[in-house]
Design an enzyme around this catalytic site. Structure first.
Site, PDB file in Angstrom:
ATOM      1  N   CYS A  83       0.828  -1.023   0.137  1.00  0.00           N
ATOM      2  CA  CYS A  83      -0.167  -0.195   0.120  1.00  0.00           C
ATOM      3  C   CYS A  83       1.033   1.422  -0.094  1.00  0.00           C
ATOM      4  CB  CYS A  83      -0.849   0.363   1.241  1.00  0.00           C
ATOM      5  SG  CYS A  83      -0.731  -0.169   2.515  1.00  0.00           S
ATOM      6  N   HIS A 157      -2.437   1.675   6.281  1.00  0.00           N
ATOM      7  CA  HIS A 157      -2.765   2.168   5.371  1.00  0.00           C
ATOM      8  C   HIS A 157      -2.874   3.575   4.621  1.00  0.00           C
ATOM      9  CE1 HIS A 157      -5.366   1.356   1.558  1.00  0.00           C
ATOM     10  NE2 HIS A 157      -5.905   2.979   2.105  1.00  0.00           N
TER      11      HIS A 157
END
Length: 343
Positions: A83, A157
């Protein structure tokens, strides 16, 4: 989302991200951590290509409308550990006027018409991207089995904020597509994005302080060198004007130039001194940038190095000389003293 499939986790650090970008083949780009959302901080780093926001992920309902702009590069996140790299790519592959390098340019062209999920799969299958990402793996001599009852670690994230074709977008690989945050110009897009970032920060800061914000910018040394060239030209023009006044070939009347530039010797000398100070300041900033890049390089080497064998050999050497047990006992005594002090 797929398993990590051989992708390591990498530290959210500007030095790591800057080296990663360079190793992918992109030229003259670096990453800086932002500690404030003040416009003065943005002005110092301009031009800013995009922002990357890291936070602890929690599932949430989303009722915003997905943008239908097919020109924007948007990929779904397929590999969890990728990510950070994907957030960086979301900025780079939507930026104009930067040198992506041959391989990344070919990748962008190849996946251009792919749907978001296939773009994510393509990122996961790219040897260039995967090898570069995994070059930041920290070697660990210990292998831990995955126990079924083991508590899962927090999931963090990354999302990106970028300007694209006159609008500001939020790119989150876990969503179905990009979110348009509003209209913008190249000069004010950060002002449009800031309230959305502040809202997220306020939300997470209530019970979570582990988030950070980084800016993807043009290489500061290159930007400062360009600034110096502009200042040198300005200084040269002022010196020519001063020389003309000293030789009597130039007028000494501000009205002749409409007051646009200094036309008296005093004003010209003052402006030349100001420009000289600006040049000196820019050169000092370049020296600081060079020192920062050296520190980043050293830190990245340490991150990748496995110090465990060295530590084990030191412990072994202490044990062979009968120095290990006294040190262990000393440490126990110190811990005991601290515990007694806190009672």
């Amino acid at each position: 989302m797929s398993e990590n499939e051989g992708w390591c986790t990498i530290e959210s650090d500007p030095g790591v991200f800057t080296e990663l970008i360079t190793k992918i083949g992109v030229k003259d780009i670096q990453v800086e951590e932002l500690y404030t959302l003040d416009s003065s901080e943005y002005d110092r780093l301009k031009p800013v290509l995009g922002l990357i926001f890291l936070f602890k992920w929690e599932k949430e309902e989303e009722n915003r409308t997905i943008s239908d702009n097919e020109n924007i590069f948007f990929a779904n996140q397929v590999i969890q550990n990728a990510c950070a790299t994907q957030a960086i790519l979301s900025v780079l592959l939507n930026s104009e006027g930067i040198e992506l390098g041959e391989e990344l340019s070919n990748f962008k062209s190849f996946v251009g018409d792919f749907p978001p999920m296939m773009k994510g799969e393509a990122i996961g299958n790219s040897e260039l991207i995967k090898e570069t990402h995994n070059s930041f793996t920290v070697q660990d001599p210990f292998i831990f089995s995955k126990k079924k009852n083991r508590k899962p670690s927090d999931a963090f994230h990354f999302i990106s904020f970028i300007p694209f074709q006159g609008k500001v977008y939020e790119l989150d690989g876990l969503k179905k597509g990009p979110y348009c945050l509003g209209d913008c110009t190249p000069d004010n897009w950060l002002e449009i994005a800031t309230p959305f970032i502040q809202k997220r920060m306020e939300k997470y800061s209530q019970g979570e302080i582990r988030f950070n914000l980084m800016a993807v910018i043009k290489n500061r040394q290159t930007t400062l060198q360009e600034k110096i060239l502009t200042l040198e030209k300005k200084k040269n023009d002022l010196e020519i004007k001063l020389s003309e006044l000293n030789s009597g070939s130039g007028g000494d009347n501000k009205e002749e130039s409409g007051g646009a530039t200094p036309t008296t010797k005093e004003d010209l000398n003052f402006m030349i001194n100001v420009v000289n100070n600006d040049i000196e300041e820019a050169n000092n900033e370049i020296l600081m940038e060079q020192e920062k890049f050296r520190n980043w390089k050293d830190e990245n080497i340490r991150r990748k190095h496995n110090f465990t064998p060295l530590i084990l050999n030191l412990i072994k050497g202490l044990a062979e000389k009968d120095n290990l047990q006294p040190l262990i006992q000393k440490a126990k005594d110190q811990i005991s003293q601290k515990q007694q002090q806190h009672k």
